[in-house]
Motif scaffolding. Structure first.
Motif, mmCIF file in Angstrom:
data_model
loop_
_atom_site.group_PDB
_atom_site.id
_atom_site.type_symbol
_atom_site.label_atom_id
_atom_site.label_comp_id
_atom_site.label_asym_id
_atom_site.label_seq_id
_atom_site.Cartn_x
_atom_site.Cartn_y
_atom_site.Cartn_z
ATOM 1 N N GLU A 69 -14.111 2.198 -8.961
ATOM 2 C CA GLU A 69 -12.496 3.356 -8.344
ATOM 3 C C GLU A 69 -12.454 2.775 -7.624
ATOM 4 O OE1 GLU A 69 -11.448 6.324 -9.193
ATOM 5 O OE2 GLU A 69 -12.464 6.113 -11.006
ATOM 6 N N PRO A 70 -10.737 2.567 -6.942
ATOM 7 C CA PRO A 70 -10.057 1.547 -6.086
ATOM 8 C C PRO A 70 -11.182 2.045 -4.423
ATOM 9 C CG PRO A 70 -8.730 2.185 -7.932
ATOM 10 C CD PRO A 70 -9.950 3.014 -7.404
ATOM 11 N N ASP A 71 -11.195 2.982 -5.008
ATOM 12 C CA ASP A 71 -12.213 3.431 -3.003
ATOM 13 C C ASP A 71 -12.817 3.425 -3.011
ATOM 14 O OD1 ASP A 71 -12.847 5.594 -4.872
ATOM 15 O OD2 ASP A 71 -12.882 7.000 -3.566
ATOM 16 N N LYS A 72 -13.984 2.517 -4.043
ATOM 17 C CA LYS A 72 -15.262 2.116 -3.826
ATOM 18 C C LYS A 72 -15.483 0.518 -3.471
ATOM 19 C CE LYS A 72 -17.077 6.066 -4.862
ATOM 20 N NZ LYS A 72 -17.312 6.889 -3.561
ATOM 21 N N ILE A 73 -14.278 0.024 -3.775
ATOM 22 C CA ILE A 73 -14.181 -1.677 -3.648
ATOM 23 C C ILE A 73 -13.629 -2.265 -1.940
ATOM 24 C CG2 ILE A 73 -13.486 -3.691 -4.728
ATOM 25 C CD1 ILE A 73 -12.908 -2.453 -7.170
ATOM 26 N N SER A 74 -14.225 -2.777 -1.721
ATOM 27 C CA SER A 74 -13.791 -2.771 0.057
ATOM 28 C C SER A 74 -13.700 -4.675 0.076
ATOM 29 C CB SER A 74 -15.332 -2.592 1.128
ATOM 30 O OG SER A 74 -15.859 -4.320 1.067
ATOM 31 N N LEU A 75 -11.872 -4.279 1.114
ATOM 32 C CA LEU A 75 -11.649 -5.657 1.064
ATOM 33 C C LEU A 75 -12.573 -6.798 1.465
ATOM 34 C CD1 LEU A 75 -9.057 -6.926 0.561
ATOM 35 C CD2 LEU A 75 -8.674 -6.402 2.892
ATOM 36 N N GLY A 76 -13.345 -6.606 1.947
ATOM 37 C CA GLY A 76 -14.458 -7.058 2.420
ATOM 38 C C GLY A 76 -15.531 -7.708 1.814
ATOM 39 N N GLU A 77 -15.793 -6.581 0.762
ATOM 40 C CA GLU A 77 -15.952 -7.547 -0.942
ATOM 41 C C GLU A 77 -15.217 -7.891 -1.476
ATOM 42 O OE1 GLU A 77 -18.362 -4.851 -4.424
ATOM 43 O OE2 GLU A 77 -17.573 -3.833 -2.505
ATOM 44 N N MET A 78 -14.614 -7.875 -2.038
ATOM 45 C CA MET A 78 -13.393 -8.888 -2.868
ATOM 46 C C MET A 78 -13.254 -10.191 -2.250
ATOM 47 S SD MET A 78 -10.820 -5.928 -4.035
ATOM 48 C CE MET A 78 -10.555 -5.045 -1.681
ATOM 49 N N LEU A 79 -12.918 -9.873 -0.975
ATOM 50 C CA LEU A 79 -12.957 -11.431 -0.280
ATOM 51 C C LEU A 79 -13.714 -12.537 -0.195
ATOM 52 C CD1 LEU A 79 -11.217 -10.439 3.299
ATOM 53 C CD2 LEU A 79 -9.853 -11.392 1.428
ATOM 54 N N ARG A 80 -15.536 -11.745 -0.185
ATOM 55 C CA ARG A 80 -16.071 -12.791 0.224
ATOM 56 C C ARG A 80 -16.977 -13.248 -1.870
ATOM 57 N NH1 ARG A 80 -18.135 -8.500 2.880
ATOM 58 N NH2 ARG A 80 -18.988 -9.081 5.294
ATOM 59 N N GLN A 81 -16.226 -12.188 -2.782
ATOM 60 C CA GLN A 81 -16.272 -12.562 -4.516
ATOM 61 C C GLN A 81 -15.654 -13.514 -4.945
ATOM 62 O OE1 GLN A 81 -18.796 -11.184 -6.040
ATOM 63 N NE2 GLN A 81 -18.338 -12.914 -7.819
ATOM 64 N N SER A 128 -13.755 -1.024 5.842
ATOM 65 C CA SER A 128 -13.526 0.221 6.193
ATOM 66 C C SER A 128 -11.838 -0.433 4.782
ATOM 67 C CB SER A 128 -13.213 0.830 7.468
ATOM 68 O OG SER A 128 -11.960 -0.074 7.981
ATOM 69 N N LEU A 129 -11.628 -0.665 4.899
ATOM 70 C CA LEU A 129 -9.984 -0.518 3.724
ATOM 71 C C LEU A 129 -10.721 -0.705 2.943
ATOM 72 C CD1 LEU A 129 -7.741 -3.227 6.194
ATOM 73 C CD2 LEU A 129 -7.944 -0.990 5.341
ATOM 74 N N THR A 130 -10.042 -1.011 1.364
ATOM 75 C CA THR A 130 -10.772 -0.538 0.090
ATOM 76 C C THR A 130 -9.309 -0.788 -0.135
ATOM 77 O OG1 THR A 130 -10.191 1.746 -0.284
ATOM 78 C CG2 THR A 130 -12.288 1.771 0.522
ATOM 79 N N LEU A 131 -9.627 -1.114 -2.163
ATOM 80 C CA LEU A 131 -8.743 -1.366 -2.686
ATOM 81 C C LEU A 131 -7.588 -0.143 -3.008
ATOM 82 C CD1 LEU A 131 -6.898 -2.766 -4.840
ATOM 83 C CD2 LEU A 131 -8.615 -2.325 -6.959
ATOM 84 N N ALA A 132 -8.069 1.140 -2.624
ATOM 85 C CA ALA A 132 -7.626 1.874 -2.946
ATOM 86 C C ALA A 132 -6.120 2.157 -1.570
ATOM 87 C CB ALA A 132 -8.410 3.391 -2.461
ATOM 88 N N ASP A 133 -6.772 1.998 -0.359
ATOM 89 C CA ASP A 133 -5.398 1.449 0.881
ATOM 90 C C ASP A 133 -4.440 0.422 0.436
ATOM 91 O OD1 ASP A 133 -7.362 3.419 2.500
ATOM 92 O OD2 ASP A 133 -8.568 1.878 2.836
ATOM 93 N N LEU A 134 -5.031 -0.074 0.008
ATOM 94 C CA LEU A 134 -4.186 -1.042 -0.446
ATOM 95 C C LEU A 134 -3.215 -0.518 -1.254
ATOM 96 C CD1 LEU A 134 -5.859 -4.473 -1.463
ATOM 97 C CD2 LEU A 134 -5.065 -3.910 1.360
ATOM 98 N N LEU A 135 -3.654 0.151 -2.290
ATOM 99 C CA LEU A 135 -2.236 0.665 -3.548
ATOM 100 C C LEU A 135 -1.707 1.514 -3.003
ATOM 101 C CD1 LEU A 135 -4.930 1.380 -5.943
ATOM 102 C CD2 LEU A 135 -3.437 -0.725 -6.460
#
Length: 143
Positions: A69-81, A128-135
């Motif tokens: 779910e987009p609200d379970k993917i943090s922006l920090g996690e994505m950047l690190r990945q 604190s930001l997630t993919l859902a926030d970006l959307l």
């Protein structure tokens, strides 16, 4: 600064997140919706699949889709990945800590102290930001 690969990956994830729930998008669809070049998306989507963000199905209705779910993917996690550690100094990284080669004493290092304050503020926000926030940002999911 984030890399071009990270920008393409984030745009691809946003395109997948904005798609109808359960819908699979072809690489062409993702490229058209995100503005990312198809040749980069093949590698990026494979990396995102290995990381557990994206699933793929074959066949006529095949393509890529989010498996989290987009609200379970943090922006920090994505950047690190995508790009690896996000700390400005190796001695501030939580996941890839390394003592700076030119530092004799971390406790008295003025650079570390200044960057630590800035970085931890950044880290609180980025985690604190997630993919859902970006959307939710108007116009951002369209590319």
């Amino acid at each position: 600064m984030i890399t071009q690969k990270t920008k393409y990956a984030l745009k691809a994830l946003m395109a997948l997140g904005a798609a109808d729930k359960g819908a699979a998008l072809t690489i062409e669809d993702v490229a058209n919706r995100s503005g990312a070049p198809k040749r980069f998306l093949e590698h990026i989507l494979l990396d995102m699949r290995r990381a557990g963000y994206v699933g793929a199905k074959r066949g006529r209705a095949g393509g890529y889709f989010l498996i989290r779910e987009p609200d379970k993917i943090s922006l920090g996690e994505m950047l690190r990945q995508i790009d690896g550690p996000i700390a400005p100094l190796p001695c501030l990284s939580r996941r890839a800590y390394r003592k700076c080669d030119d530092c004799e004493d971390e406790a008295s290092c003025q650079l570390r102290r200044v960057f630590a304050d800035v970085f931890y503020s950044y880290l609180l926000l980025i985690e604190s930001l997630t993919l859902a926030d970006l959307l939710k940002t108007p116009g951002i999911a369209e590319g």
